[in-house]
Design a protein around this motif. Structure first.
Motif, PDB file in Angstrom:
ATOM      1  N   GLN A 155       0.775  -1.108  -0.018  1.00 37.97           N
ATOM      2  CA  GLN A 155      -0.072  -0.113  -0.069  1.00 37.97           C
ATOM      3  C   GLN A 155       0.940   1.246   0.236  1.00 37.97           C
ATOM      4  N   VAL A 312     -14.387   5.297  -1.052  1.00 38.10           N
ATOM      5  CA  VAL A 312     -13.005   5.485  -0.451  1.00 38.10           C
ATOM      6  C   VAL A 312     -12.996   6.349   0.721  1.00 38.10           C
ATOM      7  N   ASN A 316     -12.263   5.130   4.645  1.00 31.89           N
ATOM      8  CA  ASN A 316     -11.250   5.985   5.776  1.00 31.89           C
ATOM      9  C   ASN A 316     -12.034   6.549   6.805  1.00 31.89           C
ATOM     10  N   CYS A 322      -7.768   3.349   3.297  1.00 31.32           N
ATOM     11  CA  CYS A 322      -7.982   2.799   1.811  1.00 31.32           C
ATOM     12  C   CYS A 322      -6.910   3.921   1.184  1.00 31.32           C
ATOM     13  N   ALA A 331     -12.004  -1.199  -4.301  1.00 33.69           N
ATOM     14  CA  ALA A 331     -11.319  -0.449  -3.088  1.00 33.69           C
ATOM     15  C   ALA A 331     -10.684  -1.764  -2.416  1.00 33.69           C
ATOM     16  N   PRO A 333      -9.173  -1.619   1.249  1.00 33.44           N
ATOM     17  CA  PRO A 333      -9.076  -1.328   2.403  1.00 33.44           C
ATOM     18  C   PRO A 333      -8.277  -2.399   3.407  1.00 33.44           C
ATOM     19  N   TYR A 370      -6.118  -7.076   4.100  1.00 35.21           N
ATOM     20  CA  TYR A 370      -7.011  -6.344   3.406  1.00 35.21           C
ATOM     21  C   TYR A 370      -8.265  -7.118   2.902  1.00 35.21           C
TER      22      TYR A 370
END
Ligand SMILES: Cc1ncc(COP(=O)(O)O)c(C=O)c1O
Length: 398
Positions: A155, A312, A316, A322, A331, A333, A370
């Motif tokens: 990430q 997104v 978050n 994410c 997405a 995350p 994730y």
């Protein structure tokens, strides 16, 4: 294994081939099976558009059936579809591939990927790919007799793959690099600069690059770079593209492979003995998609973008950090704040809040920590899923 029949002992050969036995079942399937028996589930699981195919595309296929156009096509695909694909690639990416021998119409990118790997791999050849990766990549390499070699991506690095990390894994067995950007499952995209570095490594070590660009049309706020458009890559690149995602045509099963004549000839050999041709009516639909599907693609992309921004931000806000996916419709995350593994998280979320996501582990070791959330679903469903996830995370947050 031995068995006794009429007092005679017969040796029974092992039923399943070693290659197939080596494959692990898809980590996604288990969740879809659980989901099948549940009601009121919001699914962010399946990776496909929630739209029906634009009607003018379906209608073209219906008309072709009415006209009795139900026979096999040429192994390579309907000439008009190959010509339109060639013009489309020229117009979009300024690349020149001939409809006569450099384009093969396939049963989706799925078949194109399998053909590409089987056409180039000798037993034991290594294929370098990202981790996390699309679920089919390692299995297709194994089925082709090769060995997948993973390059971890993170990430912190926007899940992009670095040429130096690829180069560090090259051995005398390495045959190809398999990349898929925009990425399933992370939504990561790769800019031209980084792709150029990969092209340089591939050329230096004489490797083939298979570039799965099925999500090419789904990018947000940036242009997609087609790997085949980079200088000097023509002879060792296999470009895979399709209609499933951009035109909402997953069920039609049509895609294409584009490469040098030598590679396409080899791929066509396998295709003609195993598949014959992509479904005729699906090819007719693809012709209509290329002729007049552009405005539908643009509308859908705009809509995906609204959903992307909503999910997104929402993820978050509830503490599932994410990174911003700039492509595809996923997405990805982080769920580490809950202290659960990705499988525990996905299973509990499904059972307790009836929201389906896919555990990151299904996409490789680096996917652990994730989950994949597909946002190709309505804004109202995304909002409801986020509110259920908020409740769930609040309950388990460490
Ligand atoms: C990265 C990637 N490649 C290939 C495919 C298969 O596409 P198709 O429907 O064209 O076979 C998918 C489908 O989810 C995908 O995500």
């Amino acid at each position: 294994m031995t068995t006794r029949t009429n007092k005679k002992t017969i040796k029974v050969k092992k039923l399943i081939s070693e290659r197939v036995e080596k494959l692990s079942p898809s980590g996604i399937r288990k969740f879809f099976d659980m989901l099948a028996d549940m009601e009121d589930v919001i699914s962010l699981g399946v990776g496909e558009p929630d739209y029906a195919t634009p009607w003018h595309i379906s209608e073209a296929a219906v008309r072709s059936l009415e006209k009795g156009y139900t026979m096999y096509t040429s192994n390579s695909g309907i000439p008009e579809l190959r010509e339109l694909t060639s013009s489309y690639l020229k117009e979009k990416y300024n690349i020149d591939y001939s409809s006569q021998g450099e384009i093969l119409i396939t049963v989706g990118v799925s078949e194109a990927l399998d053909l590409a790997l089987r056409a180039i791999i000798n037993p034991g050849d290594e294929v370098i790919m990202t981790d996390p990766h699309y679920v089919a990549y390692p299995s297709c390499v194994i089925l082709a007799g090769g060995k997948p070699v993973m390059v971890p991506t993170y990430q912190e690095n926007s899940f992009q793959i670095e040429a130096k990390d690829i180069e560090a894994r090259i051995t005398d067995k390495t045959k190809a690099i398999l990349i898929g950007f925009p990425s399933n499952p992370t939504g990561a995209v790769m800019g031209r600069r980084k792709l150029l570095d990969i092209a340089e490594v591939a050329q230096k070590h004489n490797l083939i690059v298979i570039s799965d660009e099925i999500y090419a049309r789904l990018t947000y706020g940036m242009e997609h770079t087609c790997f085949a458009s980079l200088p000097g890559v023509r002879e060792n690149t296999i470009l895979l593209g399709g209609f499933s995602k951009a035109y909402a045509m997953t069920g039609w099963r049509v895609g294409y492979a584009v490469a040098s004549k030598e590679i396409i000839t080899a791929m066509t050999k396998i295709h003609q003995y195993t598949i014959m041709c992509a479904p005729t009516m699906a090819q007719v639909a693809a012709i209509e998609a290329l002729k007049s599907g552009e405005s539908s693609v643009l509308e859908m992309v705009e809509d995906y973008n609204r959903r992307r921004l909503l999910i997104v931000k929402g993820l978050n806000d509830i503490g599932l950090t994410c990174f911003e996916p700039r492509g595809a419709f996923y997405a990805f995350p982080s769920i580490t704040s809950t202290g659960m593994t990705s499988e525990e998280f996905s299973e509990k979320l499904l059972l307790e809040e009836k929201v389906a996501v896919v555990p990151g582990l299904a996409f490789g070791q680096c996917g652990e920590g994730y989950v994949r959330c597909c946002y190709a679903t309505s804004l109202s469903d995304i909002e409801e899923a986020l509110s259920r996830m908020k409740r769930f995370v609040a309950k388990y947050k460490k």
